[in-house]
Design an enzyme around this catalytic site. Sequence first.
Site, mmCIF file in Angstrom:
data_model
loop_
_atom_site.group_PDB
_atom_site.id
_atom_site.type_symbol
_atom_site.label_atom_id
_atom_site.label_comp_id
_atom_site.label_asym_id
_atom_site.label_seq_id
_atom_site.Cartn_x
_atom_site.Cartn_y
_atom_site.Cartn_z
ATOM 1 N N ARG A 106 0.816 -1.212 0.000
ATOM 2 C CA ARG A 106 0.000 0.000 0.000
ATOM 3 C C ARG A 106 0.850 1.264 0.000
ATOM 4 O O ARG A 106 0.539 2.232 -0.700
ATOM 5 C CB ARG A 106 -0.952 -0.011 1.199
ATOM 6 N N LYS A 141 1.282 25.404 -3.985
ATOM 7 C CA LYS A 141 0.048 24.751 -3.540
ATOM 8 C C LYS A 141 0.252 23.243 -3.575
ATOM 9 O O LYS A 141 -0.227 22.527 -4.450
ATOM 10 C CB LYS A 141 -1.120 25.180 -4.414
ATOM 11 N N LYS A 173 3.021 39.912 -4.391
ATOM 12 C CA LYS A 173 1.641 39.677 -4.812
ATOM 13 C C LYS A 173 0.756 40.843 -4.367
ATOM 14 O O LYS A 173 1.228 41.812 -3.765
ATOM 15 C CB LYS A 173 1.151 38.333 -4.283
ATOM 16 N N ASP A 224 -1.992 38.252 -13.683
ATOM 17 C CA ASP A 224 -2.967 37.480 -12.909
ATOM 18 C C ASP A 224 -4.374 37.602 -13.486
ATOM 19 O O ASP A 224 -4.913 38.709 -13.627
ATOM 20 C CB ASP A 224 -2.970 37.966 -11.454
#
Length: 287
Positions: A106, A141, A173, A224
Site C-alpha cells: 500500500r 500549492k 503579490k 494574474d
Amino acid sequence: MTWKNLPQLPQLMIDDAVKAALFEDWGRAGDVTSQATLPPGARATAVIAARKPGVLAGLGFAQSAFRQTDAALRFEPVREDGDRLAAKDVVARIEGPARALLSAERVALNYLGHLSGIATATSRFADLIAHTKADIVCTRKTTPGLRAFEKYAVRCGGGANHRFGLDDAILIKDNHIAVAGGVARAVEAAKAFAGHLVKIEVEVDTLEQLHEALAAGPDVVMLDNMPPEILRKAVDITGGKVLLEASGGIELDTVKAVAEAGVDLISSGWITHSAPVLDLGLDIEIS
C-alpha cells in the site's frame, strides 16, 4: 514528451519519507492479516501495472518501500519515471517473502499513484502547449511535507518548477502591493533588499500596473487572471524586456489560448493540489 535523465531526488530523502509512511501503516503490530494467513516461509511474485493510461513518477519510492520492508525482496523496474503508460503496462516486478511483499504494497502504491497522477496531469497541460514557447510550472500549492516530491513529479510530466519555498525568490503579490503602497514602491523596496542572486517577480492585475512594474524593473511579471486578448497586449507592451508568467484559473480548456498569447510561463496550482491519482495496482502472479 517523455523526460529522460531526470535529476534524481536524494535517496536519503526518499527513504526517510517512505520509512515514516511504513511505520504509519504498520501501526503497533505490523501486517496482522499477512501474518495470520500466510506461512512464514511463503514466497510470491507480483507485478505493478497501470490500470489507466498516464505518466509514471515515483518508482524510487515504491522500490524503497519494498527494500526497507525486507532486503530479501527483489524489485525489478520495467519502466522509468517520465515514461508514458498505456493501460495494463507493467512498471515493475517484485519477488520474495510474501508477507513482506504485501506489507509494503500500500505504501508503494500510494506514492506511485499520487506522484504519477501529478505527472499525468502536468503532461496533459504540457501537451496542449507544446507548439508554443510557454512552459507549464507548478506553485507552492502542494501537500505539506511532500513538496519536493510533488515538484519532482511535475518535472516527470514535462513541466517546470516555480519556487520551492518563500526563500527562493521575491514574489510580490497583491497583498504585498496593498501594504507597500503600490507596485513601484514594492519593487523598489525589493530591489534594495535583494542580493544579486535573488530574482524579483511582481504580480499585476491590469495593464496600467504592468506599465508601472516595467518602469520599476523586476525580473518577472506575473499576469494574474487576464484573458488571452489582454495577455497579448501585455506581451506587446513588454517587448521581451522581462519574463511574463500567466496565472489564475488556468484549466485544460483555456491553457492553449493562454500559451498562444505569447507568455513565457503558465503557472497552475491544480496540477499539484487537485490532480487525480493514477490507478496502478499490484497483482500476485500465480504459477
